[in-house]
Scaffold this active site. Structure first.
Site, PDB file in Angstrom:
ATOM      1  N   ASP A  70       1.023  -0.985  -0.097  1.00 45.58           N
ATOM      2  CA  ASP A  70       0.140   0.032  -0.090  1.00 45.58           C
ATOM      3  C   ASP A  70       0.906   1.268  -0.072  1.00 45.58           C
ATOM      4  O   ASP A  70       1.675   1.356   0.906  1.00 45.58           O
ATOM      5  CB  ASP A  70      -0.844  -0.133   1.185  1.00 45.58           C
ATOM      6  CG  ASP A  70      -1.792   1.033   1.405  1.00 45.58           C
ATOM      7  OD1 ASP A  70      -1.675   2.036   0.452  1.00 45.58           O
ATOM      8  OD2 ASP A  70      -2.901   1.017   2.243  1.00 45.58           O
ATOM      9  N   TYR A 159     -16.768  18.272 -10.588  1.00 42.04           N
ATOM     10  CA  TYR A 159     -17.029  16.973  -9.454  1.00 42.04           C
ATOM     11  C   TYR A 159     -15.708  16.025  -9.419  1.00 42.04           C
ATOM     12  O   TYR A 159     -15.940  14.843  -8.981  1.00 42.04           O
ATOM     13  CB  TYR A 159     -18.228  16.079  -9.771  1.00 42.04           C
ATOM     14  CG  TYR A 159     -19.360  17.251  -9.629  1.00 42.04           C
ATOM     15  CD1 TYR A 159     -19.661  18.198  -8.817  1.00 42.04           C
ATOM     16  CD2 TYR A 159     -20.564  16.811 -10.476  1.00 42.04           C
ATOM     17  CE1 TYR A 159     -20.825  19.183  -8.566  1.00 42.04           C
ATOM     18  CE2 TYR A 159     -21.661  17.458 -10.575  1.00 42.04           C
ATOM     19  CZ  TYR A 159     -21.798  18.849  -9.709  1.00 42.04           C
ATOM     20  OH  TYR A 159     -22.976  19.518  -9.550  1.00 42.04           O
TER      21      TYR A 159
HETATM   22  P1  NAI Z   1      -6.375   0.408 -12.545  1.00 39.40           P
HETATM   23  O1  NAI Z   1      -7.797   0.665 -11.552  1.00 39.40           O
HETATM   24  O2  NAI Z   1      -6.681  -0.507 -13.417  1.00 39.40           O
HETATM   25  O3  NAI Z   1      -5.187   0.347 -11.715  1.00 39.40           O
HETATM   26  C1  NAI Z   1      -4.703   1.073 -10.575  1.00 39.40           C
HETATM   27  C2  NAI Z   1      -3.927   0.135  -9.743  1.00 39.40           C
HETATM   28  O4  NAI Z   1      -3.554   1.002  -8.387  1.00 39.40           O
HETATM   29  C3  NAI Z   1      -5.007  -0.623  -9.102  1.00 39.40           C
HETATM   30  O5  NAI Z   1      -4.452  -2.365  -9.324  1.00 39.40           O
HETATM   31  C4  NAI Z   1      -5.158  -0.369  -7.518  1.00 39.40           C
HETATM   32  O6  NAI Z   1      -5.219  -1.777  -6.565  1.00 39.40           O
HETATM   33  C5  NAI Z   1      -3.731   0.386  -7.222  1.00 39.40           C
HETATM   34  N1  NAI Z   1      -3.739   1.093  -6.107  1.00 39.40           N
HETATM   35  C6  NAI Z   1      -4.754   1.876  -5.645  1.00 39.40           C
HETATM   36  N2  NAI Z   1      -4.589   2.394  -4.650  1.00 39.40           N
HETATM   37  C7  NAI Z   1      -3.356   1.696  -4.052  1.00 39.40           C
HETATM   38  C8  NAI Z   1      -2.617   1.929  -2.929  1.00 39.40           C
HETATM   39  N3  NAI Z   1      -2.941   2.868  -1.911  1.00 39.40           N
HETATM   40  N4  NAI Z   1      -1.463   1.410  -2.858  1.00 39.40           N
HETATM   41  C9  NAI Z   1      -1.063   0.432  -4.073  1.00 39.40           C
HETATM   42  N5  NAI Z   1      -1.755   0.485  -4.998  1.00 39.40           N
HETATM   43  C10 NAI Z   1      -2.852   1.159  -5.107  1.00 39.40           C
HETATM   44  O7  NAI Z   1      -6.459   2.020 -13.213  1.00 39.40           O
HETATM   45  P2  NAI Z   1      -5.425   2.670 -14.164  1.00 39.40           P
HETATM   46  O8  NAI Z   1      -6.038   3.362 -15.211  1.00 39.40           O
HETATM   47  O9  NAI Z   1      -4.402   1.483 -14.766  1.00 39.40           O
HETATM   48  O10 NAI Z   1      -4.431   3.604 -13.185  1.00 39.40           O
HETATM   49  C11 NAI Z   1      -3.076   3.641 -13.259  1.00 39.40           C
HETATM   50  C12 NAI Z   1      -2.604   5.178 -13.204  1.00 39.40           C
HETATM   51  O11 NAI Z   1      -3.261   5.983 -14.524  1.00 39.40           O
HETATM   52  C13 NAI Z   1      -3.368   5.849 -11.977  1.00 39.40           C
HETATM   53  O12 NAI Z   1      -2.425   6.802 -11.549  1.00 39.40           O
HETATM   54  C14 NAI Z   1      -4.478   6.880 -12.810  1.00 39.40           C
HETATM   55  O13 NAI Z   1      -4.945   7.786 -12.062  1.00 39.40           O
HETATM   56  C15 NAI Z   1      -3.761   6.996 -14.093  1.00 39.40           C
HETATM   57  N6  NAI Z   1      -4.798   7.364 -14.947  1.00 39.40           N
HETATM   58  C16 NAI Z   1      -5.882   6.563 -15.647  1.00 39.40           C
HETATM   59  C17 NAI Z   1      -6.582   6.935 -16.925  1.00 39.40           C
HETATM   60  C18 NAI Z   1      -7.331   6.252 -17.278  1.00 39.40           C
HETATM   61  O14 NAI Z   1      -8.201   6.427 -18.114  1.00 39.40           O
HETATM   62  N7  NAI Z   1      -7.496   4.727 -16.964  1.00 39.40           N
HETATM   63  C19 NAI Z   1      -6.313   8.370 -17.457  1.00 39.40           C
HETATM   64  C20 NAI Z   1      -5.332   9.199 -16.888  1.00 39.40           C
HETATM   65  C21 NAI Z   1      -4.421   8.745 -15.630  1.00 39.40           C
END
Ligand code: NAI
Length: 259
Positions: A70, A159
């Protein structure tokens, strides 16, 4: 004639830590680094999901180990970084990818709690991992940090103020630490994904995704996690030795649209 170019376009043999690597872009990034010959530390919240990605990578001939982590827990971050270096012998590359979103109106009942949690996971955690990894990145000689921001780091959605503030913060943090860490040969860059098909966007109905992409994205579709991973890995090549403090959109052109 000797070769004109010397910069290596390979991350083979490098050790990389990816946070939030059990899903979406983190998983794709872990896979791509491994496909390119790097040793990958897969970290995320849930042990089973971490192990699944480790098994996928090792099953495909890569080298990965998993840690439950985490990123809001500094003691855990410090311990895991120490264990990664003990297992792999070094830490050259840090990808701060873990993220979450918790939207709502500024006067909503859970707004402050959501804001603090979002800032903690999406911004402060980047500092935690960087502080834990710094001595090792300095020793690398080719240390690389990539922070995953968002197009919400340049614009804003109603939001979504906690996430927007955090992602604007990631871009500022990236620039400031690029200033500070340049003298150690460490580059600090960020990637700004646009709308990408991951766990974070899985709940958006297909019809809404198509409508949004046609209206807002010049390439007229959502992106795939691997398309972001390609940029992240590229910024970590030894040859990318003179690129620091930048903020690279991987958004199908979303940010350039003016009308
Ligand atoms: P995802 O939800 O598929 O993956 C995010 C991962 O981060 C998950 O496996 C989750 O368990 C992990 N996570 C959350 N809180 C955590 C914590 N406290 N400690 C450790 N791990 C934690 O989402 P995605 O889209 O792959 O996200 C990756 C990055 O991309 C994030 O920083 C997100 O903000 C960013 N992002 C995503 C976009 C999208 O359209 N999907 C657009 C722009 C940025």
């Amino acid at each position: 004639m000797p070769k004109l170019t010397n910069g290596s376009r390979s991350v083979a043999g490098k050790t990389v830590l990816v946070t939030g690597a059990a899903s979406g872009m983190g998983r794709a990034t872990a896979h791509l680094f491994a496909d390119e010959g790097a040793m990958v530390a897969v970290t995320d919240l849930v042990a089973g999901a971490v192990q699944a990605v480790v098994d996928e990578i090792n099953g495909a001939g890569g080298v990965a180990r998993g840690w439950t982590l985490d990123v809001t827990d500094q003691a855990a971050v410090d311990r895991v970084v120490g264990e990664i270096v003990a297992v792999f012998g070094s830490l050259d590359i840090l990808v701060n990818n873990a993220g979450m979103v918790a939207g709502g109106p500024v006067d909503g009942p859970s707004y402050l709690d959501d804001l603090l949690r979002t800032l903690d996971v999406d911004l402060i955690a980047h500092v935690r991992t960087i502080r834990a990894a710094l001595a090792h990145l300095k020793r690398s000689g080719e240390g690389r940090i990539v922070n995953i921001a968002s197009t919400e780091g340049s614009g804003a959605t109603k939001y979504n103020s906690g996430y927007v503030a955090a992602k604007h913060g990631v871009i500022g943090l990236t620039r400031a630490l690029a200033m500070e860490l340049g003298e150690f040969g460490i580059t600090v860059n960020c990637v700004q994904p646009g709308p990408i098909r991951t766990g974070m966007t899985a709940g958006i109905p297909e019809e809404a995704k198509t409508k949004f992409a046609r209206r807002r994205v010049p390439l007229r579709r959502y992106g795939e996690p691997e398309e972001v991973a390609q940029m992240t890995v590229s910024l970590c090549l030894p040859a990318m030795s003179y690129v620091t403090g930048v903020n690279v959109p991987v958004d199908g052109g979303l940010l350039i649209q003016n009308t």
